[in-house]
Design an enzyme around this catalytic site. Structure first.
Site, PDB file in Angstrom:
ATOM      1  N   GLU A 189       0.929  -1.419  -0.115  1.00  0.00           N
ATOM      2  CA  GLU A 189       0.097  -0.065   0.046  1.00  0.00           C
ATOM      3  C   GLU A 189       1.053   1.307  -0.072  1.00  0.00           C
ATOM      4  OE1 GLU A 189      -2.425  -0.431   3.460  1.00  0.00           O
ATOM      5  OE2 GLU A 189      -4.038  -1.449   2.353  1.00  0.00           O
ATOM      6  N   GLU A 381      -5.470  -7.565  -0.919  1.00  0.00           N
ATOM      7  CA  GLU A 381      -6.098  -7.803   0.383  1.00  0.00           C
ATOM      8  C   GLU A 381      -7.526  -7.400   0.237  1.00  0.00           C
ATOM      9  OE1 GLU A 381      -4.600  -5.238   3.605  1.00  0.00           O
ATOM     10  OE2 GLU A 381      -2.218  -5.647   2.892  1.00  0.00           O
TER      11      GLU A 381
HETATM   12  C1  BG6 Z   1      -3.909  -2.715   5.329  1.00  0.00           C
HETATM   13  C2  BG6 Z   1      -2.708  -3.275   5.603  1.00  0.00           C
HETATM   14  O1  BG6 Z   1      -4.258  -1.424   5.415  1.00  0.00           O
HETATM   15  O2  BG6 Z   1      -5.273  -3.067   5.959  1.00  0.00           O
HETATM   16  C3  BG6 Z   1      -2.895  -4.413   6.395  1.00  0.00           C
HETATM   17  O3  BG6 Z   1      -1.840  -3.466   4.338  1.00  0.00           O
HETATM   18  C4  BG6 Z   1      -3.817  -4.200   7.474  1.00  0.00           C
HETATM   19  O4  BG6 Z   1      -1.444  -4.441   7.048  1.00  0.00           O
HETATM   20  C5  BG6 Z   1      -5.192  -4.276   6.889  1.00  0.00           C
HETATM   21  O5  BG6 Z   1      -3.764  -5.203   8.281  1.00  0.00           O
HETATM   22  C6  BG6 Z   1      -6.589  -4.100   7.644  1.00  0.00           C
HETATM   23  O6  BG6 Z   1      -6.475  -3.168   8.457  1.00  0.00           O
HETATM   24  P1  BG6 Z   1      -6.367  -3.257  10.225  1.00  0.00           P
HETATM   25  O7  BG6 Z   1      -6.211  -1.976  10.778  1.00  0.00           O
HETATM   26  O8  BG6 Z   1      -7.648  -3.699  10.278  1.00  0.00           O
HETATM   27  O9  BG6 Z   1      -5.373  -4.615  10.623  1.00  0.00           O
END
Ligand code: BG6
Length: 481
Positions: A189, A381
């Protein structure tokens, strides 16, 4: 009429990140990194901000403090559960595994000339297990955490020297594990540098105010150059493909009012596409000049940098997607989301953290990104954060996650029918891991439950959730189609 668009079998998989998963923060001479000093702050209105935007005083305190709760030091204790976890993921039936390498495990201070042998030995074990399981590999070379020394001694990514340190790290990765990596991502990201400067570009927050935006963009620029140099080097050393990744927020205009639409375009340009435009097209987009002028942002880009960016663009594009957002030119009720706060969408429900659930937004995003770049797309993701509860019999009935995944998967298949070249899908936090935003263990994404709480209490044993069996069945049926 047959337009003959490409439609390939999608690779289905799951993802973790070293700092959120591994733990073992002092094993085998690993150096302390930027995530190891982020404290757990129980959830209040500003806890996430406080533990995401670190100051000099906070990193100094974190470095000295051996008693407080610093969740990334334990992660999900994947370091100790490696073989078991890979075995579970194999049983799940994934095609592809996205993982990252801890820079500080290979180069504890970040600026050494030679890597740490114990770090190499650890990742030898990791890749051996992965090879045995037969997964394709999507490697995030740097997922937020960098050796803390690079912040203290060099000022993080503000300093051009980090490009060379990073390249040294990249070369070691190519030499040692290049034969089993299919897809490389130099930075997770990359637009996070703009919203979450400590995670994204390792920039400290001044004690008395906001960030110097020129430093933010200088740091991002150094990451762009590091990414291009990595691609240049990687293409000469290994077979895998190289990508770029942004967090996508899928902006909708609040209304059909022209000003809302303009705001949607401008927000999406700067917040989402800017970094990808640079890395995929190979040059800074024209719209950023007015943004820089309006905000008094100045930083250095050399002629050599411009040439390098132009000749080393990414092979594929990828993105994270959790929720959509709304752009409004008027003040409206707000809600949280991944990295950004957004205007609330009256048509959508949100999870406990305020992230608005929108499967259609994933189809919209796939269409937008493919149309914009015309390169293969990887969803690196996606997933549903929830405070799962494990029953006494060790069952976790996460029907809400199954519903979320099912609806999102249908939209991926719809996007494929729209003509989008979707290569792979990676479910985030496939094994429960520590949240990158709020440092909670209790915000879970996995299909595999890890028995640990926000304070690190628990056995860290693994249990299959209902969603494990659902995802397993989905992949089986998809392959048989
Ligand atoms: C993304 C990141 O922004 O979101 C991850 O690349 C992160 O590392 C994921 O875990 C989910 O966000 P969060 O804050 O719920 O862990």
């Amino acid at each position: 009429m047959d337009l003959q668009f490409q439609k390939r079998k999608i690779l289905w998989g799951g993802a973790t990140a070293a700092s959120q998963y591994e733990g073992g923060w002092q094993e085998g001479g690993k150096g302390i990194d930027t995530q190891d000093v982020r404290p757990y702050i129980p959830r209040t209105s500003n806890a996430t901000t406080a533990t995401r935007l670190l100051t000099q005083a906070m990193i100094e305190k974190g470095e000295r403090d051996t008693k407080g709760r610093y969740p990334f030091r334990d992660g999900s204790k994947g370091y100790y559960h490696l073989a078991e976890d890979i075995q579970l993921l194999k049983e799940l039936g994934m095609d592809i595994y996205r993982l990252s390498i801890s820079w500080a495990r290979l180069f504890p201070n970040g600026d050494e000339l030679e890597p740490n042998p114990a770090g190499i030995a650890y990742y030898d074990r990791v890749f051996d297990e992965i090879r045995k399981a037969g997964f394709k590999v999507f490697l995030t070379m740097n997922h937020y955490a960098i050796p803390l020394n690079l912040v203290k001694k060099y000022g993080g990514w503000t300093n051009r020297k980090l490009i060379d340190f990073y390249l040294r790290f990249a070369k070691v990765v190519f030499e040692h594990w290049g034969d089993c990596i299919d897809y490389y991502l130099p930075f997770n990201e990359i637009n996070a540098g703009y919203f979450s400067p400590f995670n994204g570009v390792a920039l400290l927050k001044p004690e008395d105010g906001g960030y110097d935006q020129s430093l933010v963009f200088q740091s991002l620029h150094h990451q762009f150059v590091a990414s291009a140099k990595t691609i240049e080097l990687g293409h000469s050393m290994v077979q895998g493909k190289f990508g770029a990744m942004v967090a996508c927020f899928c902006y909708y205009p609040y209304s059909c009012k022209p000003e809302d639409n303009l705001k949607q375009t401008l927000d999406e340009n700067t917040n989402t596409w800017f970094c990808m435009d640079v890395l995929s097209r190979g040059y800074y987009p024209s719209y950023m000049q007015s943004f820089f002028d309006a905000n008094g942002i100045e930083f250095e880009i050399t002629d050599e940098d411009r040439e390098l960016l132009k000749h080393n663009t990414c092979d594929f594009v990828s993105f994270s997607y959790y929720q959509s957002s709304v752009a409004s030119c008027e003040e409206k009720e707000k809600t949280a989301g991944n990295l950004v706060v957004s205007t609330k969408n009256p048509y959508l429900q949100a999870n406990e953290w305020g992230w608005q659930i929108d499967p259609v937004g994933l189809r919209v995003t796939l269409n937008r990104i493919y149309d914009r770049y015309q390169k293969p797309v990887i969803i690196s993701e996606n997933g549903f954060g929830y405070a799962d509860v494990m029953e006494e019999d060790h069952q976790v009935h996460d029907q809400y996650r199954i519903d979320y995944l099912n609806r999102h998967f249908q939209e991926i298949l719809n996007a494929q029918n729209d003509g989008v070249d979707v290569v792979a899908y990676m479910m985030w936090g496939i094994v429960d891991i520590v949240s990158a935003g709020s440092c909670e263990m209790g915000k879970r994404y996995g299909v595999i439950y890890v028995d640990a709480d926000n304070y690190g209490n628990g056995s860290y044993d693994r249990y299959k959730k209902d969603s494990f069996y659902w995802y397993q069945q989905f992949m089986k049926e998809y392959r048989e189609e």
